[in-house]
Design a protein around this motif. Structure first.
Motif, short mmCIF file in Angstrom:
data_model
loop_
_atom_site.label_atom_id
_atom_site.label_comp_id
_atom_site.label_asym_id
_atom_site.label_seq_id
_atom_site.Cartn_x
_atom_site.Cartn_y
_atom_site.Cartn_z
N LEU A 12 0.83 -1.20 0.00
CA LEU A 12 0.00 0.00 0.00
C LEU A 12 0.87 1.26 0.00
CD1 LEU A 12 -2.82 1.33 0.34
CD2 LEU A 12 -2.48 1.14 2.80
N ALA A 13 1.88 1.30 0.86
CA ALA A 13 2.72 2.48 0.96
C ALA A 13 3.46 2.75 -0.34
CB ALA A 13 3.71 2.31 2.11
N HIS A 14 4.03 1.72 -0.94
CA HIS A 14 4.81 1.93 -2.16
C HIS A 14 3.92 2.23 -3.37
CE1 HIS A 14 8.70 1.14 -0.45
NE2 HIS A 14 8.27 0.00 0.08
N ARG A 15 2.65 1.84 -3.30
CA ARG A 15 1.73 2.11 -4.41
C ARG A 15 1.17 3.54 -4.35
NH1 ARG A 15 -3.75 0.85 -4.35
NH2 ARG A 15 -3.39 -0.64 -2.66
N LEU A 16 0.96 4.07 -3.16
CA LEU A 16 0.24 5.34 -3.03
C LEU A 16 1.07 6.50 -2.48
CD1 LEU A 16 -3.23 4.05 -1.72
CD2 LEU A 16 -2.61 4.75 -4.04
N LEU A 17 2.27 6.23 -1.99
CA LEU A 17 3.13 7.29 -1.46
C LEU A 17 4.40 7.41 -2.29
CD1 LEU A 17 2.91 6.52 2.39
CD2 LEU A 17 1.56 8.19 1.08
#
Length: 291
Positions: A12-17
């Protein structure tokens, strides 16, 4: 503010941040144990019921007010076997949580961090393994809560958007004009984070990790109470004090256990890491929040 597997949170973090924001946010995740209803599965403790106490250990009392209710008992060996809790806990024995919850006089919990005279109303006891214990009968007029067995599930926990670690890494995001534009509060990220919650409507009982606040990060409440009324948000001592506390346990409103904290609230016990490592559970500080 969820509890999820590491792989899902990293994806999630690497996809959206951005890469930098993802690294900062992932560095704030903390291991913790979700305490769920066990059903017929392995037990790590219980809500309510009667506590197992040594014969020479009296039922906890707040002098001048009355006996405390038994909120939960947790088996330290079962917790250690469940996975990384991120705390220096005993690997055997039992942790017991008690609270003067107002059932004797019909009031909401009277224990507040800013009033040191109320501290005896919330207590954490540790009973070492091997101690001869027995189910202690409840005091007259204070029936026990229904017993609900608990299991423990390991995972990573997410800090609140105004937690001390978030402010240190991203700045004061709460109340700022660009609050929704901030990377960890932007709607796509917060919505995707909520979708990872395995039981969004279930009770949020937790040991260790980041607290799930109802009205704002609980570390600020403890820090503000210790520093005294009128402490400014800009006072550097506030951030230093807040960063020095970790969540020991939180016990949510739970209808199966007949536990309702104010208006669908949550109980929190926090400790300083040094006190936790030394087993000084009498130094735990309590606060609670509700809607």
């Amino acid at each position: 503010m969820t509890h999820a597997p590491a792989e899902a949170l990293h994806e999630l973090a690497h996809r959206l941040l951005s890469p930098d924001d993802a690294a900062r946010w992932l560095g704030m995740l903390a291991p913790g144990l979700r305490l769920a209803h066990a059903g017929d599965g392995p037990r790590a403790g219980q809500l309510g019921g009667l506590p197992e106490l040594p014969a020479d250990t009296p039922w906890p009392v707040w002098e001048g007010n009355g006996p405390l209710s038994h909120i939960a008992s947790l088996d330290c060996a079962a917790l250690a076997a469940a996975g990384d809790v991120g705390l220096s806990l005993p690997t055997s024995g039992t942790l017991l949580f008690f609270l003067f919850d107002g059932r004797l006089d019909g009031e909401d919990p009277l224990v507040h961090p800013e009033d040191p005279e109320t501290r005896p109303g919330a207590q954490v006891l540790y009973v070492p393994a091997g101690a001869a214990t027995h189910p202690h009968p409840a005091p007259a007029g204070l029936p026990p809560y229904p017993e609900v067995p608990l299991s423990a599930q390991a995972g990573l926990t997410v800090p609140a958007d105004d937690a001390p670690s978030v402010r240190a890494a991203f700045g004061d995001v709460v109340g700022s004009r660009d609050w929704r534009g901030h990377p960890v509060n932007a709607r796509p990220f917060s919505k995707a984070l909520r979708a990872l919650d395995p039981d969004p409507r279930g009770a949020r009982h937790r040991l260790g990790g980041h607290a799930v606040p109802v009205q704002g990060a609980v570390e600020w409440e403890i820090a503000g109470a210790l520093l005294g009324p009128g402490t400014s948000w800009q006072d550097p001592r506030l951030a230093d004090e807040a960063a020095g506390w970790v969540l020991l346990a939180q016990i949510d409103t739970d209808h199966e256990a007949d536990m309702m904290w104010g208006d669908v609230g949550t109980l929190y016990w926090l400790m300083r890491p040094a006190d936790l490592a030394a087993g000084r559970f009498e130094e735990a500080r309590f606060t609670w929040q509700c809607c």
